[in-house]
Motif scaffolding. Structure first.
Motif, PDB file in Angstrom:
ATOM      1  N   TRP A  47     -93.351 107.263 -90.072  1.00 47.06           N
ATOM      2  CA  TRP A  47     -92.470 106.220 -90.610  1.00 47.06           C
ATOM      3  C   TRP A  47     -91.052 106.711 -90.906  1.00 47.06           C
ATOM      4  O   TRP A  47     -90.107 105.932 -90.736  1.00 47.06           O
ATOM      5  N   PRO A  48     -90.804 107.965 -91.336  1.00 45.93           N
ATOM      6  CA  PRO A  48     -89.409 108.345 -91.600  1.00 45.93           C
ATOM      7  C   PRO A  48     -88.531 108.289 -90.341  1.00 45.93           C
ATOM      8  O   PRO A  48     -87.384 107.848 -90.398  1.00 45.93           O
ATOM      9  N   ILE A  49     -89.077 108.690 -89.212  1.00 46.29           N
ATOM     10  CA  ILE A  49     -88.287 108.665 -87.973  1.00 46.29           C
ATOM     11  C   ILE A  49     -88.109 107.235 -87.491  1.00 46.29           C
ATOM     12  O   ILE A  49     -87.025 106.842 -87.056  1.00 46.29           O
ATOM     13  N   TYR A  50     -89.157 106.440 -87.577  1.00 46.26           N
ATOM     14  CA  TYR A  50     -89.048 105.042 -87.182  1.00 46.26           C
ATOM     15  C   TYR A  50     -88.019 104.318 -88.048  1.00 46.26           C
ATOM     16  O   TYR A  50     -87.174 103.581 -87.546  1.00 46.26           O
ATOM     17  N   SER A  51     -88.063 104.568 -89.354  1.00 43.44           N
ATOM     18  CA  SER A  51     -87.116 103.930 -90.274  1.00 43.44           C
ATOM     19  C   SER A  51     -85.677 104.361 -89.989  1.00 43.44           C
ATOM     20  O   SER A  51     -84.760 103.534 -90.015  1.00 43.44           O
ATOM     21  N   ALA A  52     -85.483 105.646 -89.712  1.00 45.92           N
ATOM     22  CA  ALA A  52     -84.134 106.131 -89.393  1.00 45.92           C
ATOM     23  C   ALA A  52     -83.612 105.472 -88.121  1.00 45.92           C
ATOM     24  O   ALA A  52     -82.440 105.085 -88.045  1.00 45.92           O
ATOM     25  N   GLY A  53     -84.465 105.315 -87.135  1.00 44.30           N
ATOM     26  CA  GLY A  53     -84.055 104.650 -85.898  1.00 44.30           C
ATOM     27  C   GLY A  53     -83.682 103.195 -86.125  1.00 44.30           C
ATOM     28  O   GLY A  53     -82.701 102.693 -85.563  1.00 44.30           O
ATOM     29  N   LEU A  55     -82.593 101.928 -88.929  1.00 37.02           N
ATOM     30  CA  LEU A  55     -81.341 101.938 -89.682  1.00 37.02           C
ATOM     31  C   LEU A  55     -80.151 102.213 -88.757  1.00 37.02           C
ATOM     32  O   LEU A  55     -79.132 101.521 -88.840  1.00 37.02           O
ATOM     33  N   LEU A  56     -80.283 103.198 -87.882  1.00 34.34           N
ATOM     34  CA  LEU A  56     -79.186 103.505 -86.950  1.00 34.34           C
ATOM     35  C   LEU A  56     -78.890 102.324 -86.032  1.00 34.34           C
ATOM     36  O   LEU A  56     -77.745 102.117 -85.631  1.00 34.34           O
ATOM     37  N   GLY A  57     -79.918 101.529 -85.718  1.00 35.59           N
ATOM     38  CA  GLY A  57     -79.719 100.358 -84.866  1.00 35.59           C
ATOM     39  C   GLY A  57     -78.866  99.274 -85.511  1.00 35.59           C
ATOM     40  O   GLY A  57     -78.375  98.378 -84.828  1.00 35.59           O
ATOM     41  N   CYS A  58     -78.645  99.364 -86.813  1.00 40.94           N
ATOM     42  CA  CYS A  58     -77.817  98.384 -87.523  1.00 40.94           C
ATOM     43  C   CYS A  58     -76.322  98.681 -87.395  1.00 40.94           C
ATOM     44  O   CYS A  58     -75.501  97.830 -87.718  1.00 40.94           O
ATOM     45  N   PHE A  59     -75.989  99.892 -86.975  1.00 41.21           N
ATOM     46  CA  PHE A  59     -74.591 100.308 -86.889  1.00 41.21           C
ATOM     47  C   PHE A  59     -74.057 100.180 -85.470  1.00 41.21           C
ATOM     48  O   PHE A  59     -74.820 100.215 -84.508  1.00 41.21           O
ATOM     49  N   PRO A  60     -72.742 100.068 -85.332  1.00 41.61           N
ATOM     50  CA  PRO A  60     -72.156 100.050 -83.992  1.00 41.61           C
ATOM     51  C   PRO A  60     -72.446 101.362 -83.256  1.00 41.61           C
ATOM     52  O   PRO A  60     -72.574 102.423 -83.878  1.00 41.61           O
TER      53      PRO A  60
END
Length: 75
Positions: A47-53, A55-60
């Protein structure tokens, strides 16, 4: 949809660098088998890697490119 990440297999055994959150294939298989029983449409782990991905998908993309370039490189 199954989104595994960092599962210990023959390819990862010979890495000369540490891999955080690496899990055994048995544990990954357990997670995958448990998903449909819980009526999960997406099985993503760890889950930490999935969550980080996510989150990164929310940024340009320009921002994520800068952030990801700063990560340590594999040798």
């Amino acid at each position: 949809m199954i989104c595994p990440s960092l599962v210990k297999i023959r390819i990862t055994e010979n890495n000369a660098f540490a891999i955080p959150l690496l899990m055994s294939a048995d544990k990954a298989a357990h997670i995958v088998r448990r998903g449909p029983k819980r009526n999960k449409a997406r099985i993503a782990f760890p889950w930490p890697i999935y969550s980080a991905g996510r989150l990164l998908g929310c940024f340009p993309l320009a921002w994520t490119d800068v952030l990801l370039r700063r990560l340590p490189q594999k040798i």
